[in-house]
Motif scaffolding. Structure first.
Motif, mmCIF file in Angstrom:
data_model
loop_
_atom_site.group_PDB
_atom_site.id
_atom_site.type_symbol
_atom_site.label_atom_id
_atom_site.label_comp_id
_atom_site.label_asym_id
_atom_site.label_seq_id
_atom_site.Cartn_x
_atom_site.Cartn_y
_atom_site.Cartn_z
ATOM 1 N N SER A 109 0.936 -1.349 0.171
ATOM 2 C CA SER A 109 0.136 -0.016 0.191
ATOM 3 C C SER A 109 0.931 1.306 -0.525
ATOM 4 C CB SER A 109 -0.422 -0.217 0.901
ATOM 5 O OG SER A 109 -2.169 1.516 1.234
ATOM 6 N N GLN B 155 1.032 4.190 -3.224
ATOM 7 C CA GLN B 155 0.513 5.179 -2.890
ATOM 8 C C GLN B 155 1.652 6.446 -3.669
ATOM 9 O OE1 GLN B 155 -1.502 4.646 1.449
ATOM 10 N NE2 GLN B 155 0.376 6.636 0.930
ATOM 11 N N ASN C 63 -5.487 5.042 -2.808
ATOM 12 C CA ASN C 63 -5.115 3.779 -2.679
ATOM 13 C C ASN C 63 -6.547 2.493 -2.699
ATOM 14 O OD1 ASN C 63 -2.888 1.410 -2.151
ATOM 15 N ND2 ASN C 63 -3.089 2.956 0.241
ATOM 16 N N LYS D 70 -12.807 -0.024 -0.123
ATOM 17 C CA LYS D 70 -12.545 0.906 0.491
ATOM 18 C C LYS D 70 -11.088 1.617 -0.356
ATOM 19 C CE LYS D 70 -10.775 3.509 4.535
ATOM 20 N NZ LYS D 70 -10.369 3.175 6.064
ATOM 21 N N ARG E 83 -9.366 5.470 -1.294
ATOM 22 C CA ARG E 83 -8.826 6.596 -0.695
ATOM 23 C C ARG E 83 -8.605 7.322 -2.266
ATOM 24 N NH1 ARG E 83 -7.595 8.222 4.672
ATOM 25 N NH2 ARG E 83 -8.203 5.666 5.132
ATOM 26 N N TRP F 175 -7.308 11.750 -3.089
ATOM 27 C CA TRP F 175 -6.116 13.353 -3.634
ATOM 28 C C TRP F 175 -7.997 13.380 -2.713
ATOM 29 C CZ3 TRP F 175 -1.709 12.372 -1.153
ATOM 30 C CH2 TRP F 175 -0.899 11.899 -1.711
ATOM 31 N N ASN G 62 -15.437 13.560 -0.454
ATOM 32 C CA ASN G 62 -14.661 12.844 0.207
ATOM 33 C C ASN G 62 -13.294 12.137 -0.126
ATOM 34 O OD1 ASN G 62 -17.609 12.498 -1.062
ATOM 35 N ND2 ASN G 62 -17.697 11.037 -0.003
ATOM 36 N N LYS G 63 -12.712 11.682 0.918
ATOM 37 C CA LYS G 63 -11.230 11.652 1.084
ATOM 38 C C LYS G 63 -11.687 9.683 0.521
ATOM 39 C CE LYS G 63 -8.809 15.757 0.924
ATOM 40 N NZ LYS G 63 -8.733 16.185 2.328
ATOM 41 N N VAL G 64 -12.394 9.433 1.112
ATOM 42 C CA VAL G 64 -12.475 7.936 1.334
ATOM 43 C C VAL G 64 -13.721 7.373 0.935
ATOM 44 C CG1 VAL G 64 -12.907 5.751 3.022
ATOM 45 C CG2 VAL G 64 -11.007 7.824 3.019
ATOM 46 N N TYR H 150 -1.903 2.213 5.430
ATOM 47 C CA TYR H 150 -3.521 2.651 7.254
ATOM 48 C C TYR H 150 -3.876 1.614 7.747
ATOM 49 C CZ TYR H 150 -3.918 6.580 4.630
ATOM 50 O OH TYR H 150 -3.797 8.248 3.706
#
Length: 222
Positions: A53, A57, A90, A106, A108, A110, A117-119, A217
Protein backbone atom coordinates in the motif's frame (compact mmCIF):
# COMPACT_ATOMS: atom_id res chain seq x y z
CA UNK A 1 -15.78 -69.90 27.15
CA UNK A 2 -18.43 -67.40 28.17
CA UNK A 3 -16.38 -66.40 31.18
CA UNK A 4 -13.31 -65.95 28.96
CA UNK A 5 -15.18 -63.63 26.63
CA UNK A 6 -16.55 -61.69 29.58
CA UNK A 7 -13.02 -61.20 30.87
CA UNK A 8 -11.85 -60.07 27.41
CA UNK A 9 -14.30 -57.13 27.27
CA UNK A 10 -12.68 -54.81 29.85
CA UNK A 11 -9.26 -55.58 28.43
CA UNK A 12 -10.29 -54.50 24.95
CA UNK A 13 -11.86 -51.33 26.33
CA UNK A 14 -8.67 -50.46 28.17
CA UNK A 15 -6.65 -51.10 25.01
CA UNK A 16 -8.99 -48.83 23.03
CA UNK A 17 -8.57 -46.08 25.58
CA UNK A 18 -4.80 -46.41 25.36
CA UNK A 19 -5.00 -45.88 21.58
CA UNK A 20 -7.65 -43.12 21.50
CA UNK A 21 -6.18 -40.89 24.23
CA UNK A 22 -2.80 -40.37 22.49
CA UNK A 23 -4.55 -39.77 19.16
CA UNK A 24 -6.73 -37.09 20.70
CA UNK A 25 -3.66 -35.47 22.25
CA UNK A 26 -1.82 -35.50 18.92
CA UNK A 27 -4.89 -34.08 17.14
CA UNK A 28 -5.24 -31.27 19.69
CA UNK A 29 -1.54 -30.49 19.36
CA UNK A 30 -1.85 -30.36 15.57
CA UNK A 31 -4.86 -28.02 15.85
CA UNK A 32 -2.89 -25.65 18.07
CA UNK A 33 0.07 -25.70 15.68
CA UNK A 34 -2.24 -24.97 12.74
CA UNK A 35 -3.80 -21.99 14.53
CA UNK A 36 -0.36 -20.60 15.37
CA UNK A 37 0.72 -21.01 11.74
CA UNK A 38 -2.49 -19.38 10.50
CA UNK A 39 -2.04 -16.40 12.82
CA UNK A 40 1.57 -16.04 11.69
CA UNK A 41 0.53 -16.16 8.02
CA UNK A 42 -2.18 -13.55 8.56
CA UNK A 43 0.31 -11.27 10.32
CA UNK A 44 2.83 -11.64 7.47
CA UNK A 45 0.05 -11.02 4.93
CA UNK A 46 -1.01 -7.82 6.71
CA UNK A 47 2.59 -6.57 6.76
CA UNK A 48 2.96 -7.38 3.06
CA UNK A 49 -0.22 -5.45 2.20
CA UNK A 50 0.86 -2.49 4.34
CA UNK A 51 4.20 -2.31 2.50
CA UNK A 52 2.48 -2.74 -0.86
CA UNK A 53 0.00 0.00 0.00
CA UNK A 54 2.74 2.46 0.93
CA UNK A 55 4.70 1.74 -2.26
CA UNK A 56 1.62 2.13 -4.48
CA UNK A 57 0.80 5.50 -2.90
CA UNK A 58 4.14 6.74 -4.22
CA UNK A 59 3.50 5.64 -7.82
CA UNK A 60 1.50 8.33 -9.67
CA UNK A 61 -1.46 6.87 -11.53
CA UNK A 62 -0.94 3.29 -10.37
CA UNK A 63 -4.57 2.39 -9.74
CA UNK A 64 -6.08 4.23 -12.69
CA UNK A 65 -3.53 2.47 -14.92
CA UNK A 66 -4.41 -0.92 -13.44
CA UNK A 67 -8.14 -0.24 -13.89
CA UNK A 68 -7.74 0.87 -17.49
CA UNK A 69 -5.53 -2.10 -18.37
CA UNK A 70 -8.03 -4.57 -16.93
CA UNK A 71 -10.01 -6.00 -19.87
CA UNK A 72 -13.34 -6.10 -18.02
CA UNK A 73 -13.15 -3.06 -15.75
CA UNK A 74 -11.89 -0.75 -18.50
CA UNK A 75 -15.13 -1.32 -20.43
CA UNK A 76 -17.03 0.21 -17.51
CA UNK A 77 -14.93 3.38 -17.26
CA UNK A 78 -15.94 6.53 -19.11
CA UNK A 79 -13.63 9.43 -19.93
CA UNK A 80 -15.00 11.35 -16.97
CA UNK A 81 -14.55 8.33 -14.69
CA UNK A 82 -10.95 8.11 -15.81
CA UNK A 83 -10.28 11.72 -14.84
CA UNK A 84 -11.74 11.05 -11.39
CA UNK A 85 -9.82 7.79 -10.96
CA UNK A 86 -6.61 9.71 -11.60
CA UNK A 87 -7.08 10.97 -8.04
CA UNK A 88 -7.39 7.46 -6.58
CA UNK A 89 -4.53 7.21 -4.09
CA UNK A 90 -5.22 3.75 -2.76
CA UNK A 91 -7.63 0.85 -2.94
CA UNK A 92 -8.03 -1.66 -0.13
CA UNK A 93 -10.18 -4.78 0.03
CA UNK A 94 -10.97 -6.48 3.30
CA UNK A 95 -12.87 -9.69 3.83
CA UNK A 96 -15.01 -9.62 6.94
CA UNK A 97 -14.35 -12.03 9.79
CA UNK A 98 -15.36 -15.00 7.68
CA UNK A 99 -15.10 -14.75 3.89
CA UNK A 100 -18.70 -15.95 3.56
CA UNK A 101 -20.05 -13.10 5.66
CA UNK A 102 -18.99 -10.32 3.34
CA UNK A 103 -16.36 -7.99 1.99
CA UNK A 104 -15.51 -4.30 2.26
CA UNK A 105 -13.99 -2.07 -0.46
CA UNK A 106 -12.23 1.12 0.54
CA UNK A 107 -11.21 3.77 -2.03
CA UNK A 108 -8.99 6.57 -0.75
CA UNK A 109 -8.70 9.71 -2.89
CA UNK A 110 -6.54 12.78 -3.01
CA UNK A 111 -8.33 16.13 -2.85
CA UNK A 112 -10.00 16.66 -6.20
CA UNK A 113 -12.42 19.00 -8.00
CA UNK A 114 -15.13 16.34 -8.39
CA UNK A 115 -16.24 15.33 -4.88
CA UNK A 116 -15.52 16.12 -1.25
CA UNK A 117 -15.00 12.57 0.04
CA UNK A 118 -11.47 11.50 0.90
CA UNK A 119 -12.71 7.94 1.47
CA UNK A 120 -15.51 6.08 -0.33
CA UNK A 121 -16.50 2.61 0.88
CA UNK A 122 -18.82 -0.13 -0.26
CA UNK A 123 -19.60 -3.20 1.82
CA UNK A 124 -21.29 -6.49 1.04
CA UNK A 125 -22.69 -8.58 3.88
CA UNK A 126 -24.33 -11.98 3.86
CA UNK A 127 -27.12 -12.06 6.44
CA UNK A 128 -28.10 -15.14 8.44
CA UNK A 129 -31.01 -15.63 6.04
CA UNK A 130 -28.52 -16.03 3.19
CA UNK A 131 -29.52 -12.71 1.60
CA UNK A 132 -26.62 -10.51 0.49
CA UNK A 133 -27.03 -6.79 1.14
CA UNK A 134 -24.73 -3.90 0.27
CA UNK A 135 -24.24 -0.42 1.66
CA UNK A 136 -21.99 2.38 0.44
CA UNK A 137 -20.72 5.83 1.30
CA UNK A 138 -22.81 8.62 -0.20
CA UNK A 139 -20.59 10.57 -2.59
CA UNK A 140 -20.69 14.30 -1.83
CA UNK A 141 -20.30 15.76 -5.31
CA UNK A 142 -19.16 19.31 -5.91
CA UNK A 143 -21.82 21.36 -7.63
CA UNK A 144 -22.33 20.28 -11.22
CA UNK A 145 -19.81 17.43 -11.04
CA UNK A 146 -22.08 14.43 -10.52
CA UNK A 147 -21.69 12.15 -13.57
CA UNK A 148 -24.75 10.82 -15.42
CA UNK A 149 -25.67 7.23 -14.56
CA UNK A 150 -25.49 6.28 -18.23
CA UNK A 151 -22.70 7.48 -20.51
CA UNK A 152 -22.68 7.26 -24.31
CA UNK A 153 -19.34 6.05 -25.63
CA UNK A 154 -19.03 5.52 -29.38
CA UNK A 155 -22.11 3.44 -30.20
CA UNK A 156 -22.37 1.90 -26.74
CA UNK A 157 -24.14 3.11 -23.64
CA UNK A 158 -22.25 2.29 -20.43
CA UNK A 159 -22.83 3.05 -16.79
CA UNK A 160 -20.46 5.39 -15.01
CA UNK A 161 -18.08 3.38 -12.82
CA UNK A 162 -18.98 5.65 -9.91
CA UNK A 163 -22.63 4.63 -10.18
CA UNK A 164 -21.45 1.25 -8.78
CA UNK A 165 -21.40 2.81 -5.33
CA UNK A 166 -25.13 3.54 -5.50
CA UNK A 167 -26.15 0.25 -7.13
CA UNK A 168 -27.31 -2.32 -4.60
CA UNK A 169 -29.53 -4.70 -6.55
CA UNK A 170 -28.21 -4.87 -10.12
CA UNK A 171 -26.27 -8.02 -11.12
CA UNK A 172 -23.54 -5.97 -12.80
CA UNK A 173 -22.78 -4.31 -9.46
CA UNK A 174 -21.99 -7.69 -7.94
CA UNK A 175 -19.89 -8.47 -11.00
CA UNK A 176 -17.76 -5.37 -10.46
CA UNK A 177 -17.23 -6.32 -6.82
CA UNK A 178 -16.24 -9.88 -7.77
CA UNK A 179 -13.73 -8.72 -10.39
CA UNK A 180 -12.06 -6.26 -8.02
CA UNK A 181 -11.96 -8.70 -5.11
CA UNK A 182 -10.84 -11.85 -6.91
CA UNK A 183 -8.73 -10.50 -9.76
CA UNK A 184 -7.56 -6.89 -9.52
CA UNK A 185 -6.87 -6.66 -5.79
CA UNK A 186 -4.76 -9.84 -5.30
CA UNK A 187 -2.28 -8.83 -8.02
CA UNK A 188 -2.79 -5.32 -9.42
CA UNK A 189 0.82 -5.19 -10.62
CA UNK A 190 0.08 -7.59 -13.48
CA UNK A 191 -2.34 -5.04 -14.96
CA UNK A 192 -0.22 -2.00 -14.18
CA UNK A 193 2.68 -3.59 -16.09
CA UNK A 194 0.64 -4.41 -19.19
CA UNK A 195 1.81 -1.17 -20.70
CA UNK A 196 0.98 2.51 -20.75
CA UNK A 197 -2.68 3.28 -20.57
CA UNK A 198 -4.28 5.35 -23.33
CA UNK A 199 -3.08 8.92 -23.71
CA UNK A 200 -6.54 10.22 -22.85
CA UNK A 201 -5.64 10.20 -19.14
CA UNK A 202 -2.32 12.03 -19.39
CA UNK A 203 -3.97 15.25 -18.28
CA UNK A 204 -5.06 13.62 -15.05
CA UNK A 205 -1.52 12.54 -14.26
CA UNK A 206 -0.35 16.11 -14.74
CA UNK A 207 -2.62 17.05 -11.84
CA UNK A 208 -1.28 14.32 -9.55
CA UNK A 209 -0.99 15.85 -6.05
CA UNK A 210 2.46 16.69 -4.77
CA UNK A 211 1.67 16.18 -1.08
CA UNK A 212 3.51 13.31 0.54
CA UNK A 213 1.44 10.20 1.30
CA UNK A 214 0.97 9.24 4.90
CA UNK A 215 2.15 6.04 6.49
CA UNK A 216 0.29 2.81 5.61
CA UNK A 217 -3.25 2.63 6.94
CA UNK A 218 -4.43 0.05 9.41
CA UNK A 219 -7.31 -1.09 7.22
CA UNK A 220 -5.84 -4.13 5.49
CA UNK A 221 -6.96 -7.50 4.25
CA UNK A 222 -6.90 -10.43 6.67
Amino acid sequence: CGEGRAQEGPGLLNLGALIVDPLEAVSAQADRAYLRLERRFRRMHRLHLARRSFIIQNIPGFWVTAFLNHPQLSAMISLRDEDMLCYLMNLEVRELRHSRTGCKFKFRFWSNPYFQNKVIMKEYECRASGRVVSIATRIRWHRGQEPPALVHRNRDTVRSFFSWFSQHSLPEADRVAQIIKDDLWPNPLQYYLLGDRPCRARGGLARWPTEAPSRPYGFQSG
